[in-house]
Design an enzyme around this catalytic site. Sequence first.
Site, PDB file in Angstrom:
ATOM      1  N   LEU A 185      31.191  34.937  46.543  1.00  0.00           N
ATOM      2  CA  LEU A 185      32.745  34.488  46.024  1.00  0.00           C
ATOM      3  C   LEU A 185      33.305  35.680  45.727  1.00  0.00           C
ATOM      4  O   LEU A 185      35.056  35.559  45.265  1.00  0.00           O
ATOM      5  CB  LEU A 185      32.664  33.915  44.558  1.00  0.00           C
ATOM      6  CG  LEU A 185      31.772  32.069  44.475  1.00  0.00           C
ATOM      7  CD1 LEU A 185      31.287  31.989  42.774  1.00  0.00           C
ATOM      8  CD2 LEU A 185      32.577  31.326  45.209  1.00  0.00           C
ATOM      9  N   GLY A 186      33.186  36.971  45.800  1.00  0.00           N
ATOM     10  CA  GLY A 186      34.185  37.962  45.314  1.00  0.00           C
ATOM     11  C   GLY A 186      33.423  39.412  44.891  1.00  0.00           C
ATOM     12  O   GLY A 186      31.666  38.795  44.834  1.00  0.00           O
ATOM     13  N   GLY A 192      32.484  42.356  42.034  1.00  0.00           N
ATOM     14  CA  GLY A 192      33.310  42.665  41.351  1.00  0.00           C
ATOM     15  C   GLY A 192      32.272  44.534  40.374  1.00  0.00           C
ATOM     16  O   GLY A 192      31.309  44.628  41.924  1.00  0.00           O
ATOM     17  N   GLY A 193      32.925  44.777  39.222  1.00  0.00           N
ATOM     18  CA  GLY A 193      32.491  46.625  39.266  1.00  0.00           C
ATOM     19  C   GLY A 193      31.171  46.371  39.171  1.00  0.00           C
ATOM     20  O   GLY A 193      30.556  47.125  39.155  1.00  0.00           O
ATOM     21  N   PHE A 194      30.631  44.852  39.019  1.00  0.00           N
ATOM     22  CA  PHE A 194      29.178  44.524  38.263  1.00  0.00           C
ATOM     23  C   PHE A 194      28.235  44.615  39.071  1.00  0.00           C
ATOM     24  O   PHE A 194      26.957  44.127  39.474  1.00  0.00           O
ATOM     25  CB  PHE A 194      28.854  44.060  36.890  1.00  0.00           C
ATOM     26  CG  PHE A 194      29.761  44.683  35.990  1.00  0.00           C
ATOM     27  CD1 PHE A 194      29.915  45.662  35.372  1.00  0.00           C
ATOM     28  CD2 PHE A 194      31.383  44.271  36.123  1.00  0.00           C
ATOM     29  CE1 PHE A 194      30.390  46.119  34.416  1.00  0.00           C
ATOM     30  CE2 PHE A 194      32.104  44.762  34.512  1.00  0.00           C
ATOM     31  CZ  PHE A 194      31.633  45.976  33.361  1.00  0.00           C
ATOM     32  N   VAL A 217      29.529  38.756  43.245  1.00  0.00           N
ATOM     33  CA  VAL A 217      29.131  36.806  42.611  1.00  0.00           C
ATOM     34  C   VAL A 217      29.454  36.149  44.026  1.00  0.00           C
ATOM     35  O   VAL A 217      29.340  36.178  45.113  1.00  0.00           O
ATOM     36  CB  VAL A 217      30.294  37.238  42.482  1.00  0.00           C
ATOM     37  CG1 VAL A 217      29.972  35.340  41.135  1.00  0.00           C
ATOM     38  CG2 VAL A 217      30.788  37.890  40.986  1.00  0.00           C
ATOM     39  N   LYS A 272      25.519  36.344  39.534  1.00  0.00           N
ATOM     40  CA  LYS A 272      26.407  37.371  39.453  1.00  0.00           C
ATOM     41  C   LYS A 272      25.068  38.267  40.017  1.00  0.00           C
ATOM     42  O   LYS A 272      23.678  38.800  39.042  1.00  0.00           O
ATOM     43  CB  LYS A 272      26.854  38.422  38.425  1.00  0.00           C
ATOM     44  CG  LYS A 272      27.276  39.817  39.043  1.00  0.00           C
ATOM     45  CD  LYS A 272      27.954  40.179  37.511  1.00  0.00           C
ATOM     46  CE  LYS A 272      29.029  39.401  36.925  1.00  0.00           C
ATOM     47  NZ  LYS A 272      30.638  40.114  38.314  1.00  0.00           N
ATOM     48  N   ASP A 278      37.386  45.985  30.982  1.00  0.00           N
ATOM     49  CA  ASP A 278      38.219  45.500  32.789  1.00  0.00           C
ATOM     50  C   ASP A 278      38.965  44.815  32.692  1.00  0.00           C
ATOM     51  O   ASP A 278      38.430  43.872  33.572  1.00  0.00           O
ATOM     52  CB  ASP A 278      36.693  45.392  33.264  1.00  0.00           C
ATOM     53  CG  ASP A 278      37.194  46.011  35.179  1.00  0.00           C
ATOM     54  OD1 ASP A 278      38.117  46.607  34.935  1.00  0.00           O
ATOM     55  OD2 ASP A 278      36.330  46.085  35.199  1.00  0.00           O
TER      56      ASP A 278
END
Length: 654
Positions: free
Chosen positions: A341-342, A344-346, A349, A363, A460
């Site tokens: 889905l994407g 991210g910084g962590f 996902v 995630k 964030d």
Amino acid sequence: MKAPPRIDNSIQTSTQLMVLLLQLLLLLRLSAAPTAAGDAQTNLLNLGCSQYNATKPALFPAVLNATFSDLYSQLNSSSSPLFATSDRPSGPVYSLFLCRDYLSPPDCLLCLSSAVSSLRKCGLANGARAVLDGCFLRYETAPFSDQTTLPGNTAVCGNRTSASAAAAAAAEGLMSDLAEAVPRIGGYFAAAERGGGAAVYGIAQCARTVSESGCAGCLAVALGNVKGCPPAAEGRAVDAGCFMRYSDADFFGGYKTVDLSTFLHSGGSSHKGAIIGGAVGGFGGLLLLCLLVFLWIRSSRKSEKARRGDILGATELQGPVNFHYKDLKSATKNFSEENKLGEGGFGDVYKGVLETGKVVAVKKMAIAQTSRAKADFQSEVKLISNVHHRNLVRLLGCSSKGPDLLLVYEYMANRSLDRFLYGEQRGTLNWKQRFDIIVGMARGLAYLHHEFHVCVIHRDIKSSNILLDDDFQPKVADFGLARLMPSDQSHLSTKFAGTLGYTAPEYAIHGQLSEKVDTYSYGVVVLEIITGRKTNDMRLEPETQYLLEWAWRLYENGDSMKLIDESLNLEECNPEELKRVIQIALLCTQSTVAARPTMSEVVVSLLTRAEPVMHPTRPTFIDATSRVHASSSTSTGSSSMSNATVSITQFSAR
Ligand SMILES: *[C@@H]1O[C@H](CO)[C@@H](O)[C@H](O)[C@H]1NC(C)=O
Ligand SMILES: *[C@@H]1O[C@H](CO)[C@@H](O)[C@H](O)[C@H]1NC(C)=O
Ligand SMILES: *[C@@H]1O[C@H](CO)[C@@H](O)[C@H](O)[C@H]1NC(C)=O
Ligand SMILES: *[C@@H]1O[C@H](CO)[C@@H](O)[C@H](O)[C@H]1NC(C)=O
């Protein structure tokens, strides 16, 4: 606290139960006592069924029936007409039933039968609970009577808006006084009334089986939830161990009210929260922190028990659920690109479909799996899973046993806000939807900063972290994760602060952290929502590339209406509202930390017609071009340090 379990293996036959029910109905018909509220308040607010079936499905329905008839007969005995528990270890089935104190005994019985028929919808589920306006019923296959606040706690707001802002303020004041007073009142129930012209009626209640501190902790969470309701004329907070409700109508029908002032500390209702990663604010904060630690320890003991027994995830609402790594791996088709889905910084996902058919977002945390990191992960997950607000993405559970640490979140069909502002769906949001998103984001952040037990700073906030549900209501994602960055140097990590243009200068440069860091980023996102463009866009004319700089220039020239997204139909916008929102966004992005409003103040400014009194003062801008230079000359220090090296240029006065 718990009553000794009664060893009673005899199971009523269904005929006996029928007779019992008939007798009850007869009894109800005969007792013509007028009821306080005039009805049994059987409006169902919340029903939760466990996703697991009982382990002895053949026996279970009979034990469940016996449990319900235990409850009926206890209520029918005059000694305890409003409260009953039943422990049947043979099932095992443990249950608790509770009416609001203002119900008459016959109404309480009616409420029980309504709750029972709701719980029957859960079939063979090994746990279930129903919250009605008038009562609460829950059963589980393990004892739970000391439980107070559990995931699944939420607000149920009315859909009417109250007549005046004063009524909304009175409702908040009344709820916070009730939350403080009720743990100190015998029976853990109070009804109270406030206000002259625009009266507000409220109640709060805890289950009688919980401790005083458990009651206080539960009501603190409930208060946070119910505060999300005004300006709705009616609001409720539902949870496993407590309940709150306010309304502009007298829903408890003249039941005796309590003078709360005798139960309040002279200090009033201002609780000081502790800042995560920061200093604990005073004695009040220390107390709250102790309470929180106590709740953590208790809930971790509980999940130990859950792992040993068969009650794992007994009620779907109970968590955080520990998922098996292999289940999540297959749910996401082995973390396939197609399910992604994407990023991210962590971590990345993925969309996942659980065996039950439920769609979730998984995630995969991009952090090294040291034992320290794992311990931090566990405690952070416990904290985050207790955060419940309609504008914050819900954490459903986690997996910490496999090769990666995984977090499981609710899935948001419309994905993230950036797609609707300048991505594939651009231009599809109207002004009303945008304004609702602006208000919802502010509410979610105000909850994290001021209303949760501890102040959680997001660090964030950006439009790709704002998710939208089916109704385009915003939900803030990724909160509480910042502390998992190695040695809390998150401001020095490009992965983290790499979202240049959103990060407050004092944090990007000096690592100075306060909740105003989020206020700043919020202001930037609001400007993106108004303009429908990215914070930095190098494809634009040089003088408009940096959104904040451009917005300021237009504002100072009295041209701020030029900021407005061309795709918005101006006829459906209120120009005064637009101006006010732009001004609030600029107030949020000031360089002087103290001059930025808190998120609670932002919510108030957005919802009241009044102009913000302050006028924004010109900010200092981070110069993105010099940042690019700095990161290309990585001769000094670690690369992550130099990547984060930024310089500032004062926006020159004209
Ligand atoms: C309820 O209580 C009344 C008297 O207190 C008794 O006569 C009646 O049988 C009871 N009903 C049930 C269903 O236990
Ligand atoms: C639980 O039992 C019901 C009814 O027997 C059945 O339809 C359902 O599939 C079961 N659910 C699970 C998770 O086993
Ligand atoms: C339990 O009660 C329900 C409703 O009264 C009835 O339909 C069902 O047959 C009962 N089950 C057993 C095993 O007694
Ligand atoms: C408000 O909610 C009630 C019941 O929940 C519903 O019947 C009614 O239509 C709703 N009104 C509006 C204006 O949505």
